[in-house]
Design an enzyme around this catalytic site. Structure first.
Site, PDB file in Angstrom:
ATOM      1  N   LYS A 122      -1.648   6.377   6.102  1.00 21.90           N
ATOM      2  CA  LYS A 122      -2.838   5.513   5.953  1.00 21.90           C
ATOM      3  C   LYS A 122      -2.502   4.232   7.318  1.00 21.90           C
ATOM      4  O   LYS A 122      -3.625   4.432   7.306  1.00 21.90           O
ATOM      5  CB  LYS A 122      -2.134   4.540   4.922  1.00 21.90           C
ATOM      6  N   GLN A 167       3.490   0.509  -1.133  1.00 19.82           N
ATOM      7  CA  GLN A 167       4.047   2.039  -1.693  1.00 19.82           C
ATOM      8  C   GLN A 167       5.061   1.708  -2.510  1.00 19.82           C
ATOM      9  O   GLN A 167       5.623   2.003  -2.416  1.00 19.82           O
ATOM     10  CB  GLN A 167       4.412   3.348   0.129  1.00 19.82           C
ATOM     11  N   ASP A 213      -4.570  -2.385  -3.197  1.00 22.47           N
ATOM     12  CA  ASP A 213      -4.180  -1.121  -4.219  1.00 22.47           C
ATOM     13  C   ASP A 213      -4.844  -1.273  -5.205  1.00 22.47           C
ATOM     14  O   ASP A 213      -4.719  -0.453  -6.189  1.00 22.47           O
ATOM     15  CB  ASP A 213      -2.944  -1.099  -3.931  1.00 22.47           C
TER      16      ASP A 213
HETATM   17  N1  GUN Z   1       1.925   5.346  -5.063  1.00 24.76           N
HETATM   18  C1  GUN Z   1       1.572   6.672  -5.282  1.00 24.76           C
HETATM   19  N2  GUN Z   1       0.263   6.444  -4.799  1.00 24.76           N
HETATM   20  C2  GUN Z   1      -0.124   5.632  -4.818  1.00 24.76           C
HETATM   21  C3  GUN Z   1      -1.289   4.339  -3.951  1.00 24.76           C
HETATM   22  O1  GUN Z   1      -2.251   4.110  -4.545  1.00 24.76           O
HETATM   23  N3  GUN Z   1      -0.764   3.176  -3.015  1.00 24.76           N
HETATM   24  C4  GUN Z   1       0.621   3.227  -4.030  1.00 24.76           C
HETATM   25  N4  GUN Z   1       0.810   1.498  -2.968  1.00 24.76           N
HETATM   26  N5  GUN Z   1       1.474   3.573  -3.750  1.00 24.76           N
HETATM   27  C5  GUN Z   1       1.332   5.198  -4.395  1.00 24.76           C
END
Ligand code: GUN
Length: 293
Positions: free
Chosen positions: A52, A96, A119
């Site tokens: 990311k 995350q 998110d």
């Molecule tokens: N863990 C698995 N997928 C995601 C996501 O799209 N965002 C976040 N913050 N954590 C995740």
């Protein structure tokens, strides 16, 4: 059978965002800024967050990473989020998941300023999404919608079967596919671990989204000829022939199933890349909205 190529579609999204960001900064405005919080050292989470951040850099976004030990106190994470909420330079905040057991996911998600909830997990964002109001959409379902749109797949009136009811993928996916939008307007069946006749339901599906996290769960005998199959799985499986020591496997038995489909996403190179594209789009939109550009 045609591949739904996450590399091609995510690159198109990134090219567009890179150009828009160049125009912003050229006009003396600030670039979008994503702040990511990573707790602990889960290998997969490390990889996702690193990706990311790298993608932000590639398109001219600013990014900040805040790392904490797995035994960090919840109050310290909350204080960090509050600081980011109050920092006018930060447009998007991402924590995350999954979190260590002693930290409440609900509390953490609720504390994020909804205006920075890139998110799309905050109840305010989810409520808006359900009502079809403008909001940040969770990155993976958003990315899948962008992919369907890119390939001009006609989803209206189709029967979509979504396997998995997580807050991150399955449930929002079912809402977006059933919305009165294009893509959308599907008749949706949301399946989960208690679903009794999964195979029969899948055999009736025009579109299947497999988002349960079990390697090769969806097999060729479960799909009808010409179905569209979206594979959300990204499980690490030990593989000594790889430098990393593992291979990434999807929820779909791709080799045997792909010839029966009209469109299918590969793993890797499919939905995973679109998740990042969705997040970057949300971050750009947060920047434009929060700064009134
Ligand atoms: N863990 C698995 N997928 C995601 C996501 O799209 N965002 C976040 N913050 N954590 C995740």
């Amino acid at each position: 059978m045609q591949l739904l190529d996450g590399k091609v579609v995510s690159q198109a999204v990134k090219n567009e965002l890179k150009e828009k960001t160049r125009l912003l900064t050229q006009a003396g405005k600030k670039a979008p800024h994503l702040a990511a919080i990573l707790i602990g050292n889960d290998g997969a989470s490390e990889t996702y967050v690193a990706s990311k951040i790298k993608n932000c850099e590639e398109i001219g976004f600013k990014s900040s990473l805040f790392r904490f030990d797995s035994n960090v106190e919840e109050a310290i994470v909350i204080a960090q989020i509050e600081a980011l909420n109050n920092d006018d330079d930060v447009d998007g905040i991402l924590v995350q998941l999954p979190l260590p057991k002693h930290i409440s996911e609900e509390k953490i998600i609720n504390i994020i300023n909804p205006a920075k909830d890139v998110d799309g997990f905050h109840p305010s964002s989810v409520g808006k999404m359900v009502q079809g109001l403008p909001s940040f959409l969770p990155a993976t379902p958003f990315g899948i919608m962008l992919m369907l749109q890119h390939y001009k797949i006609d989803t209206a009136g189709k029967h979509a079967v979504v396997i998995g009811r997580s807050n991150i993928v399955g449930r929002p996916m079912s809402i977006l596919l059933s919305a009165n939008t294009n893509p959308g307007n599907c008749t949706v069946t949301l399946c989960h671990s208690r679903t009794q006749n999964l195979k029969e339901l899948c055999l009736q599906a025009d579109i299947i989204v497999a988002a349960l996290g079990k390697v090769s769960f969806l097999t060729a005998d479960m799909v009808k000829q010409g179905a569209i199959v979206i594979d959300v799985g990204i499980t690490r499986v030990a593989d000594s022939s790889k430098k990393s020591g593992f291979a990434i496997k999807g929820d779909v038995d791709f080799e045997k199933l792909a010839p029966k489909t009209s469109f299918i996403t590969p793993v890797p190179g499919g939905v995973g890349l679109m998740t990042i594209a969705g997040l970057l789009k949300n971050t750009y939109n947060a920047c434009v909205q929060n700064n009134r550009y």
